[in-house]
Design a protein around this motif. Structure first.
Motif, PDB file in Angstrom:
ATOM      1  N   UNK A 156      -5.203  15.907  38.385  1.00  0.00           N
ATOM      2  CA  UNK A 156      -3.822  15.778  37.900  1.00  0.00           C
ATOM      3  C   UNK A 156      -3.756  14.750  36.767  1.00  0.00           C
ATOM      4  N   UNK A 157      -4.408  13.631  37.005  1.00  0.00           N
ATOM      5  CA  UNK A 157      -4.425  12.569  36.011  1.00  0.00           C
ATOM      6  C   UNK A 157      -5.080  13.062  34.724  1.00  0.00           C
TER       7      UNK A 157
ATOM      8  N   UNK B  72      -0.259  12.958  27.117  1.00  0.00           N
ATOM      9  CA  UNK B  72       0.886  12.158  27.568  1.00  0.00           C
ATOM     10  C   UNK B  72       0.491  10.708  27.848  1.00  0.00           C
ATOM     11  N   UNK B  73      -0.712  10.494  28.370  1.00  0.00           N
ATOM     12  CA  UNK B  73      -1.079   9.137  28.776  1.00  0.00           C
ATOM     13  C   UNK B  73      -1.060   8.110  27.634  1.00  0.00           C
ATOM     14  N   UNK B  74      -1.515   8.463  26.429  1.00  0.00           N
ATOM     15  CA  UNK B  74      -1.370   7.482  25.348  1.00  0.00           C
ATOM     16  C   UNK B  74       0.089   7.070  25.126  1.00  0.00           C
TER      17      UNK B  74
ATOM     18  N   UNK C   6     -14.462  15.682  28.301  1.00  0.00           N
ATOM     19  CA  UNK C   6     -13.921  15.308  27.002  1.00  0.00           C
ATOM     20  C   UNK C   6     -12.464  14.977  27.175  1.00  0.00           C
ATOM     21  N   UNK C   7     -12.109  13.770  26.891  1.00  0.00           N
ATOM     22  CA  UNK C   7     -10.719  13.370  27.072  1.00  0.00           C
ATOM     23  C   UNK C   7      -9.992  13.280  25.751  1.00  0.00           C
ATOM     24  N   UNK C   8      -8.672  13.328  25.831  1.00  0.00           N
ATOM     25  CA  UNK C   8      -7.856  13.193  24.633  1.00  0.00           C
ATOM     26  C   UNK C   8      -7.671  11.704  24.334  1.00  0.00           C
TER      27      UNK C   8
END
Lengths: 479, 356, 277
Positions: free
Chosen positions: A152-153, A161-163, C61-63
């Motif tokens: 989910x995270x 969204x997290x930034x 790979x993360x944003x």
């Protein structure tokens, strides 16, 4: 390489050194400017229709909403609550299924098997009651919530969204000398501190990253939630009328979690002004464009990358802990087990802190995994009180189905409301589990910071529980 | 069970004492440690530096000046001098004393360590500018020559410290800017660049910093009299007493004045949403890793910046910079000067021209 | 050790350019591989996604900027050749200001990869070209992967890929690595550069500030005189003026000499030496 050319190399380097007085102090900056100027020119030539806007700019509209003063925080709180709610409620069923499988089915089966092949009792105990049970416990408590929480995270992260969360919360973290992105490593810490420490990689400023690593332990991880909930229900919930019991105990647990957040800010602020003052501090936060998340791949990679790796590490550390727990409960010196010796030795100190020897010993042997604290506490309580009819023998960790039975067992062990409150505090404020300590060492590469991160919380735990206990007793004496 | 009140008081007393003794930096323990390091060797090294400094300035060192510089009594200063003499680091003729070649090498080595370390503090740590000198002073005596060389390599072999003072090379030679003069000696209306601002005496340095002067800045002297000096720097007019200006070293430059140094611009924080501006300069108060990061993100003179959005907390503000959305804190944005429109930039130049 | 010791020089138009011994020092084992390909790019440009698209590995790979901290390696096969892909840390620049930048720079400079892919975010072309230009200063064996073309299209950005390739002097391949778009073309371009079928004529940055000009010209001339084979003499001069100790050290030890993608005979001779050791 001839001698001649090495001499000319030396000559060139000398010349360069003397020419550096001519090119001036901002040579480096001028170089970068030249590169950027050229990059800009080439980019300008290549882009033929730059920035012709679509009729509806989705990104910008969404950004306006999620970062607005009115909606920014409510949306964030709501989303995080949904994530936690899905985690907690979703993990219940698989957790009890795993527990039923590992503890109620496989464990008796293994015991039978061992008995049938005539395994000596000590080997059977060490392997099955010690190592196997510790592993089973860790997996059944840890796996389901992590397998839900991390994907989910990660979906929120991939979406971009997290930034924005870091952007919104930076103001608060800035005041504590920290980076807004710490909000995310902290949230990740609510799932698992080891994963939270790894997540600090997104903070590129050395000082703020160290702060985030050292304070991550103040985020109550999923191995500690069950302890909090159990103790709050048994001791605090019962204080209220029956229909409020659930609410009261939930408030107590949330209060502990909020205390953890408060301590995160206080400790961050202290560290940034003292020991970490000399570390480089920079701030930059890029808000990437939103991207539609790829759901299946995200689930796959976050389960593989985060969940299984963290779980594997936890299991690796838990197995020897299980062996140690079984051994100290079964090896006797002058007719008393090592565990009892330890408990008796630590009891005065434990009582000073409003805890007891059993709890301290449980926390020492359970450094590898917070998940096994409660089963160990119960087993040790049976051991020292000599209570009959509960538990499955020395060194065998267990939990009781009925809460009244658990409560009466603990009360036999001398537990009071103070013990319960202080256990909840100590469960928040003690050294991180060994998986996390190991991860901190790997991430910081520094024994010194690892030591600080490991010892600072436990010292704070001693201080806080001591003061609570003494003030509590003082007031009790006055009443 | 012990008496709770008693144990509370005991614990509180213990904690207070512990904090008093071990509080980072200010605790007694740390102060004691620092005092312990002020050994005879440190005094000798500081004395050598003082004498070297006097020689460079063309002054005659004396027991009194030494006692003043090291903050010790004249008696102690006399002890230090005789100790230096017995180590053959200085020669004494009557009341005068001079460095021997060995003494000069030694002094330069300490100066090198000091300036390299200051540079390190400026580039790779988060300590505040006002702490550099004191910290470097503490460390110059502890660094071995190998430590200094390793540090120098890592920093890209710097040739001057953050104030522009030349760093002596490892072989003891010290290069310096050619045809460099003090600001009060600069001919009127000549364009020059500040290359060095002395960081001692601290009171004067603090005044120069407060004026907003820094190395690399372009200056032009407008008026010079024994009472005061009037000059342009960083787009502002400054007035200084010649004695202060003598602490600024400049070299004349030819060619067009650098636009970024001539127009004052305004802080990025003044920017209103939706407005387009051009970046003029990043203040030198942003340095080291932070400065490089901002440049990496494309913040260079001439870059167009636009306000994208404010965060819910109000403080970091996101700007569109070269196609990316970058959040900057207000404390950073204040140190980035911009100029509202390209046309207005030119207007500012015109105004400056007229004022001259 | 390299297996190409006895390859006759005329066959060398397709032989790998990399120096296996130098790579080994950098921790890359080239046994069973024909070519080594370095993957560089700004943080958060989808570098890891390109890595996964080429190798089939599934790295997370993360944003986020700066995800890859440890160096990942993988392999792929194309047109009967085996390629080793080395993922370098994501950096904005190669001026060796941070550890990441130093690692990336040293790999390209001393590891001498047969091909260096620079992954570029098409929506932030201007900022990303900064790194491309710096890589082109060091090597001409570059392929630019113009990634996130879908994002660019979504934002209404059109990029003239042919013009960009001509200006940079290196092949440019538009890709959407997440969807696998452009990956076959990227493989083709990598293979062509590795085999020497495409020879880049890289663009060189004009450092035309008058104050620098004199010093740079003077020093470049000296470097060229002493090391006539060095293809990037001006870059070396600039690094020396910037006080780059690693480059100075390499110059002293003659390591930079190894980097000249010099004449075939020279290379063959070098390999001979390596083989004899």
């Amino acid at each position: 390489m001839t001698i001649q050319s090495s001499a000319s190399a030396e000559n060139i380097i000398q010349t360069a050194q003397s020419l550096r007085w001519e090119v001036g102090a901002n040579f480096h900056e001028k170089l970068m400017e030249s590169i950027y100027t050229d990059a800009a020119r080439i980019a300008e030539r290549a882009i033929t229709r730059p920035g012709e806007k679509p009729r509806f700019d989705f990104d910008r509209t969404l950004d306006r909403i999620v970062t607005s003063r009115v909606w920014g925080f409510p949306i964030m709180v709501l989303l995080l609550m949904v994530v936690f709610w899905l985690t907690i409620s979703g993990a219940n069923v698989p957790s009890s299924m795993l527990a039923a499988l590992f503890l109620d089915t496989i464990h008796p089966f293994l015991k039978n098997l061992a008995a049938n092949i005539g395994m000596p009792w000590w080997l059977d105990g060490l392997l099955i009651d010690g190592m196997y049970l510790a592993m089973a416990w860790v997996i059944s408590v840890m796996l389901p919530p992590m397998a839900i929480f991390f994907p989910l995270f990660t979906l929120l992260e991939d979406f971009g969204y997290l930034p924005r969360v870091a952007f919104n919360l930076d103001n608060m973290f800035r005041k504590a000398g920290a980076h807004g992105k710490q909000a995310l490593s902290m949230t990740m810490g609510f799932g698992c501190n080891a994963a939270g420490v790894v997540a600090t990689r997104i903070i590129d400023s050395p000082r703020e990253r160290l702060i985030a690593i050292i304070t991550n332990n103040f985020a109550l991880c999923n191995g500690r939630w069950p302890t909090q909930i159990l103790i709050a229900t048994l001791f605090i919930g019962v204080l209220a009328p029956a229909h409020f019991a659930g609410l009261v105990s939930a408030t107590a647990v949330v209060g502990i979690a909020l205390l953890g957040i408060l301590l995160t800010f206080l400790t961050s602020s202290f560290l940034s002004k003292t020991w970490l003052k000399g570390e480089v501090s920079t701030f930059s936060l890029e808000l990437p464009p939103y991207r539609p998340p790829r759901i299946w791949q995200t689930i796959y990679t976050s389960v593989i990358d985060r969940t299984l790796i963290v779980l594997w590490r936890a299991v690796v550390f838990a197995i020897p802990a299980g062996a140690v727990i079984w051994l100290i409960a079964n090896i006797t010196i002058t007719d008393t087990s090592i565990a009892e010796h330890l408990i008796n030795f630590l009891n005065p100190f434990g009582l000073l802190l409003g805890l007891n020897g059993v709890i301290l010993v449980a926390y020492i042997v359970a450094i590898p995994a917070n998940e096994i604290v409660i089963p160990t506490v119960l087993m040790l309580t049976v051991l020292v009180t000599g209570a009959t009819g509960v538990g499955e023998g020395a060194g065998v960790m267990f939990e009781l189905e009925s809460s009244t039975e658990t409560l009466s067992l603990l009360q036999t062990g001398g537990w009071t409301l103070l013990t319960a409150v202080n256990l909840m505090l100590f469960s928040l404020l003690h050294n991180p589990c060994s998986t996390t300590i190991y991860t901190i060492y790997k991430e910081t590469g520094s024994a010194r910071w690892t030591l600080v991160a490991a010892l600072a919380p436990v010292l704070m735990g001693f201080t806080v529980t001591f003061f609570v206990a003494q003030i509590w007793r003082l007031i009790e004496g006055l009443l | 069970m012990s008496d709770p009140l008693l144990s509370l008081v005991t614990a509180a007393a213990l904690i207070t004492t512990g904090m008093f003794v071990f509080w980072p930096e200010r605790g007694i323990y740390w102060q004691f440690e620092r005092a312990r390091q002020m050994t005879e060797r440190v005094l000798r090294e500081d004395a050598l530096k003082h004498i070297q400094n006097c020689e460079v300035q063309g002054e005659q060192p004396s027991l009194k000046s030494l006692a003043g510089a090291l903050n010790i009594s004249t008696n102690q200063a006399a002890d230090v001098i005789s100790s230096l003499h017995s180590h053959e680091l200085i020669s004494i003729q009557g009341t005068e004393f001079h460095l021997t070649p060995d003494g000069r090498d030694y002094a330069l080595r300490i100066i090198r360590a000091h300036r390299i370390y200051e540079r390190y503090l400026a580039e790779e740590t988060g300590f505040d500018e006002v702490e550099w000198h004191t910290r470097a002073h503490r460390h110059e005596h502890q660094l071995s020559p190998e430590d200094v060389e390793r540090l120098a390599h890592r920093l890209g072999n710097p040739i001057h410290d953050p104030h522009g003072a030349p760093i002596p090379a490892a072989d003891g030679s010290m290069a310096y800017y050619e045809n460099c003069t003090e600001l009060n000696q600069l001919p009127l209306d000549t364009l020059a660049r500040i290359v060095h601002m002395k960081d001692e005496p601290e009171a004067i340095y603090a005044q120069l910093v407060a004026e907003g002067l820094h190395i690399g800045q372009e200056v032009r002297l407008v008026e010079s009299s024994p009472q005061r000096l009037r000059f342009w720097a960083g787009g502002n007019e400054h007035v200084l007493a010649p004695i202060l200006a003598a602490n600024i070293a400049v070299i004349p430059i030819t060619g067009e004045p650098n636009k970024t140094d001539e127009s004052p611009g305004q802080p990025l924080t003044n920017l209103k949403p939706g407005e387009d501006v051009q970046m003029v300069a990043i203040s030198p108060r942003i340095r080291g890793a932070e400065r490089r990061r901002l440049m990496d993100l494309g913040l260079l003179p001439g870059t167009t910046i636009k306000v994208e959005m404010e965060s819910a907390g109000g403080n970091p503000i996101a700007y569109r910079i070269r196609g990316a959305v970058i959040a900057l804190r207000k404390s950073q944005a204040e140190l980035i000067s911009v100029c509202p429109e390209v046309d207005e930039c030119h207007d500012l130049d015109m105004q400056l021209e007229e004022q001259r | 050790m390299t297996t190409n010791v006895n390859v006759p020089s005329e066959a060398c138009s397709t032989c790998p350019i990399h120096n296996a011994a130098a790579l080994k020092k950098l921790g890359v084992d080239m046994a069973n591989f024909d070519f080594v390909v370095a993957l560089s790019g700004n943080p958060n440009t989808g570098k890891s996604t390109v890595f996964n698209a080429l190798t089939g590995l599934r790295q997370h790979t993360g944003n986020w900027p700066g995800k890859t901290v440890t160096r990942a390696e993988g392999g792929f096969e194309y047109a009967d050749h085996k390629f080793k892909l080395v993922d370098l840390p994501g950096t904005y620049s190669l001026l060796a200001a941070s550890l990441d930048e130093e690692v990336a720079r040293d790999f390209i400079l001393f590891g001498q990869p047969d091909v260096t892919i620079v992954v570029v975010d098409a929506t932030r072309l201007e900022r990303n070209l900064n790194l491309v230009l710096q890589v082109l200063e060091i090597t001409n064996r570059v392929v630019v992967a113009l990634n996130m073309m879908d994002e660019a299209r979504r934002h209404g950005i059109r990029i003239d890929v042919r013009r960009l390739a001509r200006d940079l002097g290196a092949p440019v391949v538009p890709t959407v690595a997440r969807q696998g778009e452009g990956v076959p073309e990227l493989l083709q371009a990598i293979s062509e550069v590795a085999n020497g079928d495409t020879i880049g004529r890289p663009y060189h940055v004009k450092y035309d500030s008058p104050e620098l000009q004199k010093a740079v010209t003077h020093l470049t001339a000296k470097v060229e005189a002493a090391f006539p084979d060095l293809p990037n003499a001006r870059w070396v001069a600039l690094r020396l003026l910037d006080g780059d100790e690693r480059v100075a050290e390499a110059l002293r030890k003659g390591e930079l000499g190894d980097l000249t993608h010099g004449s075939l005979e020279q290379r063959a001779a070098q390999l001979q030496v390596v083989g004899n050791q």
